[in-house]
Design a protein around this motif. Structure first.
Motif, mmCIF file in Angstrom:
data_model
loop_
_atom_site.group_PDB
_atom_site.id
_atom_site.type_symbol
_atom_site.label_atom_id
_atom_site.label_comp_id
_atom_site.label_asym_id
_atom_site.label_seq_id
_atom_site.Cartn_x
_atom_site.Cartn_y
_atom_site.Cartn_z
ATOM 1 N N LYS A 193 -69.184 -26.375 6.259
ATOM 2 C CA LYS A 193 -68.378 -27.108 5.282
ATOM 3 C C LYS A 193 -67.790 -28.355 5.949
ATOM 4 C CE LYS A 193 -64.261 -26.756 2.492
ATOM 5 N NZ LYS A 193 -62.987 -26.085 2.405
ATOM 6 N N LEU A 194 -67.922 -29.492 5.271
ATOM 7 C CA LEU A 194 -67.406 -30.754 5.804
ATOM 8 C C LEU A 194 -66.205 -31.222 4.978
ATOM 9 C CD1 LEU A 194 -67.636 -33.301 7.616
ATOM 10 C CD2 LEU A 194 -69.292 -34.209 5.956
ATOM 11 N N GLU A 226 -65.780 -32.470 1.114
ATOM 12 C CA GLU A 226 -64.548 -32.457 0.327
ATOM 13 C C GLU A 226 -63.593 -33.435 0.955
ATOM 14 O OE1 GLU A 226 -62.925 -28.554 0.266
ATOM 15 O OE2 GLU A 226 -64.581 -27.770 -0.961
ATOM 16 N N ILE A 227 -62.693 -33.962 0.129
ATOM 17 C CA ILE A 227 -61.637 -34.827 0.669
ATOM 18 C C ILE A 227 -60.348 -34.028 0.735
ATOM 19 C CG2 ILE A 227 -60.141 -36.802 0.073
ATOM 20 C CD1 ILE A 227 -62.751 -37.751 1.253
ATOM 21 N N MET A 233 -59.891 -38.213 9.789
ATOM 22 C CA MET A 233 -60.292 -37.096 10.642
ATOM 23 C C MET A 233 -61.336 -36.315 9.828
ATOM 24 S SD MET A 233 -56.867 -37.557 10.391
ATOM 25 C CE MET A 233 -55.986 -36.202 9.616
ATOM 26 N N ILE A 234 -62.092 -35.481 10.527
ATOM 27 C CA ILE A 234 -62.991 -34.568 9.805
ATOM 28 C C ILE A 234 -62.860 -33.159 10.372
ATOM 29 C CG2 ILE A 234 -64.743 -36.308 9.229
ATOM 30 C CD1 ILE A 234 -66.564 -34.864 11.390
ATOM 31 N N GLU A 235 -63.209 -32.208 9.524
ATOM 32 C CA GLU A 235 -63.490 -30.843 9.972
ATOM 33 C C GLU A 235 -64.907 -30.538 9.527
ATOM 34 O OE1 GLU A 235 -59.042 -28.849 9.894
ATOM 35 O OE2 GLU A 235 -60.382 -28.611 8.177
ATOM 36 N N SER A 264 -63.334 -30.211 14.824
ATOM 37 C CA SER A 264 -62.343 -31.119 14.256
ATOM 38 C C SER A 264 -62.380 -32.405 15.074
ATOM 39 C CB SER A 264 -60.967 -30.451 14.338
ATOM 40 O OG SER A 264 -59.974 -31.334 13.900
ATOM 41 N N LEU A 265 -62.546 -33.538 14.398
ATOM 42 C CA LEU A 265 -62.712 -34.808 15.122
ATOM 43 C C LEU A 265 -61.877 -35.914 14.507
ATOM 44 C CD1 LEU A 265 -66.592 -35.137 15.588
ATOM 45 C CD2 LEU A 265 -64.909 -34.685 17.383
#
Ligand SMILES: N[C@@H](CCC(=O)N[C@@H](CS)C(=O)NCC(=O)O)C(=O)O
Length: 223
Positions: free
Chosen positions: A3-4, A37-38, A61-63, A68-69
């Motif tokens: 999941k992003l 997803e946002i 940021m992203i997961e 996590s980045l």
């Protein structure tokens, strides 16, 4: 597929919309066909949860599953992994151009743009630069834009082989220079080529819709 989630601000005023860097994460997700997803973090005050993900309390940021980045260069390279945006044979050259865009172009463009924005919005961008400093910012930015113009005019459609992760970062950095790129025909054509891609258009449409929805949520809250 994991999941992003892409994190951006819950709301921002009009002027940065279209340039907030969650666009880079959205663009690479669109190019690689990743659903996402946002999620949002408050722009003011910045939360501890936000700082735990991004030590400078910036976005995006992203997961991505367990990963996590923060930092758009790292995010775009990570999401490009295993796709045509980061072919193994071009990995080093693409990485070089991601870093060049963020380290050798973005600071010059940012200094110039900040000096221009501070004229109308000193409360946000600080006191306007002196004429000498402004001239220096313009000269430094133009030296880098001229070097890029020469490269693109001489021998290439995209910056490192086929369209790649490097073009996503470089084009979005160059977009921030606004009208300053107008005097450079090869740069202008490069930006137009990249932003005509369906993935960019989708990313931009969703990015702008996010701010419209944020306005509506704010209005509803205000009653
Ligand atoms: N080097 C960072 C820059 C991130 C950045 O400048 N984010 C802006 C939004 S586009 C931000 O959060 N600005 C608010 C702040 O600096 O407090 C990256 O590429 O991710």
């Amino acid at each position: 597929m994991s999941k992003l989630t892409i994190y951006t601000y819950d709301w921002l005023p009009e002027f940065p919309r279209g340039f907030v860097r969650d666009l880079r994460a959205r663009w690479v997700a669109e190019e690689t066909g990743r659903d996402y997803e946002i999620a949002t973090v408050p722009v003011h005050p910045k939360s501890d949860a936000h700082k735990a993900m991004q030590p400078f309390a910036q976005v995006p940021m992203i997961e991505d599953g367990d990963v996590s980045l923060f930092e758009t260069g790292a995010i775009v390279l990570h999401l490009a992994e295993g796709s045509a945006l980061l072919p193994e044979a071009m990995r080093s050259e693409i990485t070089q151009w991601v870093i060049a865009a963020l380290n050798s172009l973005e600071p010059m463009i940012s200094n110039w743009m900040t000096s221009q924005l501070s004229k109308d919005m000193p409360d946000i961008f600080g006191p306007p630069a002196s004429e000498e400093l402004e001239a220096q910012f313009l000269k430094s930015m133009n030296a880098r834009l001229a070097a890029m113009e020469k490269l693109l005019a001489d021998d290439r459609e995209w910056i490192a082989g086929d369209f790649s992760a490097a073009d996503i970062i470089l084009v979005d950095v160059l977009r921030q220079a606004g009208d300053a790129t107008k005097g450079y025909p090869a740069l202008t054509a490069y930006i137009e080529r990249a932003t005509a891609r369906p993935a960019f258009k989708q990313a931009m449409a969703d990015h702008m819709k996010h701010w419209e929805d944020a306005d509506a949520a704010k209005a509803a809250q205000a009653g």
